[in-house]
Scaffold this active site. Structure first.
Site, PDB file in Angstrom:
ATOM      1  N   ASP A  82      -8.964  27.066 -14.289  1.00 21.29           N
ATOM      2  CA  ASP A  82      -8.489  25.681 -14.627  1.00 21.29           C
ATOM      3  C   ASP A  82      -7.462  26.161 -15.580  1.00 21.29           C
ATOM      4  O   ASP A  82      -7.392  27.133 -16.334  1.00 21.29           O
ATOM      5  CB  ASP A  82      -9.491  24.655 -15.180  1.00 21.29           C
ATOM      6  CG  ASP A  82      -8.827  23.487 -15.702  1.00 21.29           C
ATOM      7  OD1 ASP A  82      -7.970  23.029 -15.115  1.00 21.29           O
ATOM      8  OD2 ASP A  82      -9.411  22.949 -16.577  1.00 21.29           O
ATOM      9  N   HIS A 181      -5.355  14.880 -22.599  1.00 28.89           N
ATOM     10  CA  HIS A 181      -6.475  15.676 -23.136  1.00 28.89           C
ATOM     11  C   HIS A 181      -7.032  15.323 -24.131  1.00 28.89           C
ATOM     12  O   HIS A 181      -6.391  15.152 -25.158  1.00 28.89           O
ATOM     13  CB  HIS A 181      -5.942  17.232 -22.870  1.00 28.89           C
ATOM     14  CG  HIS A 181      -5.766  17.749 -21.774  1.00 28.89           C
ATOM     15  ND1 HIS A 181      -6.729  18.119 -20.821  1.00 28.89           N
ATOM     16  CD2 HIS A 181      -4.414  17.927 -21.224  1.00 28.89           C
ATOM     17  CE1 HIS A 181      -6.167  18.916 -19.747  1.00 28.89           C
ATOM     18  NE2 HIS A 181      -4.679  18.582 -19.858  1.00 28.89           N
ATOM     19  N   GLY A 182      -8.427  15.455 -24.339  1.00 26.60           N
ATOM     20  CA  GLY A 182      -9.160  15.338 -25.519  1.00 26.60           C
ATOM     21  C   GLY A 182      -9.602  13.844 -25.946  1.00 26.60           C
ATOM     22  O   GLY A 182      -9.762  13.079 -24.595  1.00 26.60           O
ATOM     23  N   HIS A 209      -6.307  15.252 -14.566  1.00 24.34           N
ATOM     24  CA  HIS A 209      -6.734  16.225 -15.866  1.00 24.34           C
ATOM     25  C   HIS A 209      -6.609  15.158 -17.127  1.00 24.34           C
ATOM     26  O   HIS A 209      -5.969  14.353 -17.210  1.00 24.34           O
ATOM     27  CB  HIS A 209      -5.862  17.313 -16.033  1.00 24.34           C
ATOM     28  CG  HIS A 209      -5.942  18.600 -15.069  1.00 24.34           C
ATOM     29  ND1 HIS A 209      -6.702  19.502 -15.422  1.00 24.34           N
ATOM     30  CD2 HIS A 209      -5.799  18.359 -13.698  1.00 24.34           C
ATOM     31  CE1 HIS A 209      -6.714  20.044 -14.105  1.00 24.34           C
ATOM     32  NE2 HIS A 209      -6.353  19.409 -13.265  1.00 24.34           N
ATOM     33  N   GLY A 210      -7.397  15.560 -18.223  1.00 21.28           N
ATOM     34  CA  GLY A 210      -7.738  14.563 -19.336  1.00 21.28           C
ATOM     35  C   GLY A 210      -8.784  13.211 -18.699  1.00 21.28           C
ATOM     36  O   GLY A 210      -8.426  12.208 -19.015  1.00 21.28           O
ATOM     37  N   SER A 212     -11.681  12.783 -19.497  1.00 20.10           N
ATOM     38  CA  SER A 212     -12.805  12.171 -20.489  1.00 20.10           C
ATOM     39  C   SER A 212     -12.289  10.655 -21.065  1.00 20.10           C
ATOM     40  O   SER A 212     -10.843  10.616 -21.390  1.00 20.10           O
ATOM     41  CB  SER A 212     -12.807  12.865 -21.817  1.00 20.10           C
ATOM     42  OG  SER A 212     -13.578  14.236 -21.427  1.00 20.10           O
ATOM     43  N   ASN A 231     -10.888  16.177 -13.652  1.00 17.80           N
ATOM     44  CA  ASN A 231     -11.172  17.365 -14.585  1.00 17.80           C
ATOM     45  C   ASN A 231     -11.750  16.715 -16.035  1.00 17.80           C
ATOM     46  O   ASN A 231     -11.335  15.775 -16.427  1.00 17.80           O
ATOM     47  CB  ASN A 231     -10.090  18.199 -14.834  1.00 17.80           C
ATOM     48  CG  ASN A 231      -9.860  19.282 -13.622  1.00 17.80           C
ATOM     49  OD1 ASN A 231      -9.560  18.765 -12.773  1.00 17.80           O
ATOM     50  ND2 ASN A 231     -10.034  20.681 -14.141  1.00 17.80           N
ATOM     51  N   THR A 234     -13.661  17.287 -22.508  1.00 17.12           N
ATOM     52  CA  THR A 234     -13.767  16.898 -24.155  1.00 17.12           C
ATOM     53  C   THR A 234     -15.187  16.285 -24.128  1.00 17.12           C
ATOM     54  O   THR A 234     -16.222  16.224 -25.341  1.00 17.12           O
ATOM     55  CB  THR A 234     -12.339  16.043 -24.412  1.00 17.12           C
ATOM     56  OG1 THR A 234     -11.664  16.886 -24.465  1.00 17.12           O
ATOM     57  CG2 THR A 234     -12.822  15.679 -26.061  1.00 17.12           C
TER      58      THR A 234
HETATM   59  P1  13P Z   1     -10.628  16.155 -21.165  1.00 12.84           P
HETATM   60  O1  13P Z   1     -10.980  17.307 -21.888  1.00 12.84           O
HETATM   61  O2  13P Z   1      -9.817  15.288 -21.651  1.00 12.84           O
HETATM   62  O3  13P Z   1     -11.863  15.703 -20.279  1.00 12.84           O
HETATM   63  O4  13P Z   1      -9.623  16.977 -19.924  1.00 12.84           O
HETATM   64  C1  13P Z   1     -10.340  18.088 -19.094  1.00 12.84           C
HETATM   65  C2  13P Z   1      -9.253  18.644 -18.408  1.00 12.84           C
HETATM   66  O5  13P Z   1      -8.301  17.957 -17.799  1.00 12.84           O
HETATM   67  C3  13P Z   1      -9.357  20.128 -18.096  1.00 12.84           C
HETATM   68  O6  13P Z   1      -8.360  20.684 -17.313  1.00 12.84           O
END
Ligand code: 13P
Length: 392
Positions: A82, A181-182, A209-210, A212, A231, A234
């Site tokens: 990743d 992300h996060g 991605h991101g 969460s 994905n 977090t």
């Molecule tokens: P989060 O940490 O926001 O869930 O994103 C994870 C991610 O995109 C890893 O590639």
């Protein structure tokens, strides 16, 4: 069950309107928690190893555990690098057992993103490994992973996405339509219209991605419009952190295992919730039936050498292990000498390939051609070569 081809896995999800979870792993608690959840939910799953996390663990040591867990799992599993940023880390990931590469060079200019992604796609496809590229910036906001994703949000455009896929040859595309992300402060504002248009223009599995912090209805709408992979990290890191804090509050004298108690179970509970919301729960058997297993190949040579070359053999074999081991798709090079003097053949090469595609790309690779022509063929006598796959 087994490790399966991610191309088939994500095509199944894309065609059947659900998303496969790709969960970043940073410890054995994460690995066991994710596998256990996928088995409980009977869901296919992607074990994800993020290059920015290699600062916390050594992938050379962690990957054998990930691969062993994937092979033992009772559900179909794939293993993906990743957020890879370098050609070399993609080669290393394939050598360590990843059967998918996610490359994130979206912070570079469009031209550089295309150039770097194209070079990784050429290398990975010659190893039979599919590649996910990223276009548009999914920035980090808050939480432990945010610092790994600097920059301002920039959304993927339909026209650029079309050109990017054509020019790079990526198999899947990670897009930016409003996730970060996060940790999320408020409800994310996702540009579903943009997603719908990108999906209509490309017709390939899309990745978010991101992942969460979105609401369940948001996940469902993403999946309706072509998102076949989410994905997620977090939220799992925060759940693990909370469990550790609670353990510490309960018993201030706890040692390591006391502090880590219940972490794998807490991660597992959250992963299972995701798998059910994203629709992958209950899909394991049909995915297994419809996906190609990911099967390595062993390239074996048994051979004799000219009498005059016997002395230099240790040096030739050492050089071969070193040089041939760098060829993309080669997982290991083992050299051997017969135990018994009267053996019909005296020496062996065992070169482990990640996939049958490597039979051709290895044969034609300049490093192999140079080694074979300058060092091996001049001394090799009678020999037998075979590429085989294990039958289980
Ligand atoms: P989060 O940490 O926001 O869930 O994103 C994870 C991610 O995109 C890893 O590639």
């Amino acid at each position: 069950m087994a490790i399966v081809d991610i191309r088939d896995m994500l095509k199944h999800a894309y065609d059947h309107g659900y998303a496969v979870g790709a969960f970043d792993l940073v410890s054995l608690d994460f690995l066991q928690g994710v596998i256990c959840a996928a088995e409980r939910a009977r869901a296919p799953v992607i074990l994800s190893l993020a290059e920015p996390h290699f600062a916390h663990y050594d992938p050379e040591i962690f990957m054998p555990a990930v691969e062993a867990a994937a092979r033992r799992a009772a559900v179909p599993v794939a293993i993906q690098l990743d957020d890879g940023t370098r050609f070399d880390s993609a080669v290393q990931a394939i050598r360590l057992g990843c059967n998918g590469i996610m490359l994130d060079v979206s912070h570079e200019s469009l031209g550089e993103n295309i150039r770097l992604t194209r070079s990784v796609v050429e290398m990975a496809h010659a190893c039979g490994v599919p590649v996910e590229g990223e276009l548009g910036c999914v920035p980090g906001v808050q939480g432990e992973d945010a610092e790994h994703h600097p920059g301002e949000p920039s959304f993927t455009t339909v026209a650029e996405a079309r050109g990017f896929v054509e020019k790079t040859g990526v198999d899947f595309l990670a897009i930016s339509i409003g996730t970060v992300h996060g940790r999320l402060q408020d409800r994310a504002r996702l540009d579903m219209q943009r997603l719908k248009q990108i999906n209509e223009a490309l017709g390939i599995p899309l990745a978010i991605h991101g992942g969460s912090g979105l609401k369940d209805d948001q996940y469902r709408r993403l999946i309706t419009h072509g998102v076949a992979k989410i994905n997620y990290y977090t939220a799992l890191a925060d759940i693990a952190g909370r469990q550790i804090s609670e353990n510490a509050e309960r018993d201030r004298d706890s040692g390591y295992s006391g502090l880590a108690k219940g972490v794998a179970e807490a991660i597992s509970g959250e992963v299972e919730r995701c798998l059910r919301v994203w629709g992958s729960a209950g899909r394991a058997a049909e995915v297994m039936a419809q996906c190609r297993p990911w099967q390595p190949v062993e390239h074996v040579i048994v051979y004799n050498v000219l009498e005059s070359a016997m002395e230099e053999m240790p040096k030739v074999m050492a050089e071969g292990r070193c040089r041939l081991g760098t060829i993309p798709g080669v997982r290991e090079v083992v050299t051997g000498e017969a135990v018994r003097e009267d053996a019909r053949y005296r020496f062996t090469w065992l070169v482990k390939f990640c996939h049958p595609a490597v039979i051709d790309s290895y044969r034609d690779h300049p490093e192999h051609v140079a080694f074979a022509n300058s060092l091996f063929r001049p001394i090799a006598g009678d020999r037998i070569t075979i590429d085989y796959q294990c039958i289980e």
